[in-house]
Design a protein around this motif. Structure first.
Motif, PDB file in Angstrom:
ATOM      1  N   GLU A 191       0.851  -1.193   0.000  1.00  0.00           N
ATOM      2  CA  GLU A 191       0.000   0.000   0.000  1.00  0.00           C
ATOM      3  C   GLU A 191       0.886   1.242   0.000  1.00  0.00           C
ATOM      4  O   GLU A 191       2.005   1.194   0.526  1.00  0.00           O
ATOM      5  CB  GLU A 191      -0.882   0.020   1.265  1.00  0.00           C
ATOM      6  N   ASP A 216      -1.055   5.948   2.928  1.00  0.00           N
ATOM      7  CA  ASP A 216      -2.277   5.295   3.424  1.00  0.00           C
ATOM      8  C   ASP A 216      -2.126   4.849   4.878  1.00  0.00           C
ATOM      9  O   ASP A 216      -3.077   4.339   5.471  1.00  0.00           O
ATOM     10  CB  ASP A 216      -2.635   4.078   2.563  1.00  0.00           C
ATOM     11  N   TYR A 234      -0.659  -0.808   8.311  1.00  0.00           N
ATOM     12  CA  TYR A 234      -1.591  -1.922   8.128  1.00  0.00           C
ATOM     13  C   TYR A 234      -2.186  -2.199   9.502  1.00  0.00           C
ATOM     14  O   TYR A 234      -1.505  -2.687  10.398  1.00  0.00           O
ATOM     15  CB  TYR A 234      -0.858  -3.169   7.636  1.00  0.00           C
TER      16      TYR A 234
END
Ligand code: FES
Length: 248
Positions: free
Chosen positions: A127, A131, A134
């Motif tokens: 990603e 963003d 995780y």
């Protein structure tokens, strides 16, 4: 008053002097706060500077001080001399590994096997950094946390009768570490690990003696990890039979 002493019977192997290991006895102070490793360091510092052994952290973290103490695989920094009083206490190298010198073994086999199970987070696509992390729930972390406690001390290999007979066996720690990542919600590498884990030298070689879990100083339970993966592998095989990859 004279200090209490305990005899340490230490396996010596100096390839330039001996064709096979011999035993050398040393008298060391028996202090209640001393671990077996402290006894070895006393020998090294005060009695015989030629004695060779590995250690680093002295706190059960680095995994480098594994040896055989009175017949059992132990972290010598976490095993107290007083447990063996009045002695003698016998210290030998870890079993099932070639001895390089004195208490030092060649761990190359484990180091070569470890990367074959890809013990790191595998992502098909990362990603973008912007963003963020995780995210993972506490329950998702609980799934693999036990296996993440492995410190690569190799005591489980030293205890494993299957590895003793079949050095090609992938082995307890490597399989437990594969499960540490297979069960991580952020990982996508289970299929990449599958061929190694389901090979003849993978989980099916384990006969579930369970000595690995008994020896593990961190309660990782590699035997449990192996049995759990056997179930996963069997389920995968059924799905492959019912729905061949091309049909999915
Ligand atoms: Fe690090 Fe024992 S010295 S685990």
């Amino acid at each position: 008053m004279a200090e209490d002493m305990i005899t340490m019977e230490v396996a010596r192997y100096r390839p330039e002097l001996e064709s096979e290991p011999v035993t050398q006895s040393y008298e060391v102070p028996l202090r209640k706060e001393w671990a077996v490793l402290d006894g070895l360091n006393y020998i090294k510092d005060h009695l015989d500077g030629t004695l060779s052994f590995r250690w680093s952290c002295r706190m059960g973290i680095c995994g480098s001080c594994g040896m055989t103490v009175n017949g059992d695989p132990q972290l010598t920094c976490a095993t107290f001399l007083s447990e063996y009083a009045p002695g003698p206490v016998r210290v030998e190298p870890m079993r099932n590994f070639p001895v390089v010198r004195d208490l030092i073994v060649d761990i190359g086999d484990f180091m070569n096997k470890l990367p074959t199970v890809r013990p790191w987070l595998v992502r098909t696509e990362d990603e973008p950094v912007e963003d963020g992390e995780y995210l993972q729930t506490p329950l998702e972390m609980e799934e693999y946390q036990q296996y993440s406690m492995c410190i690569n001390c190799m005591l489980c290999y030293s205890a494993c009768p299957v590895y003793a007979l079949d050095p090609d066996f992938v082995g307890p720690a490597a399989i437990a570490l594969a499960q540490r990542y297979n069960l991580d919600s952020r990982d996508e590498g289970a299929r990449d690990r599958r061929d190694v884990l389901t090979s003849a030298e993978g989980v099916w070689a384990c006969t579930f003696v369970g000595e690995c879990s008994t020896a593990c100083p961190k309660d990782v339970d590699p035997a449990g990890a192996i049995q759990r993966y056997k179930l996963t592998a069997a389920t995968n095989a059924i799905w492959d039979f019912l729905l061949p990859r091309g049909a999915r």
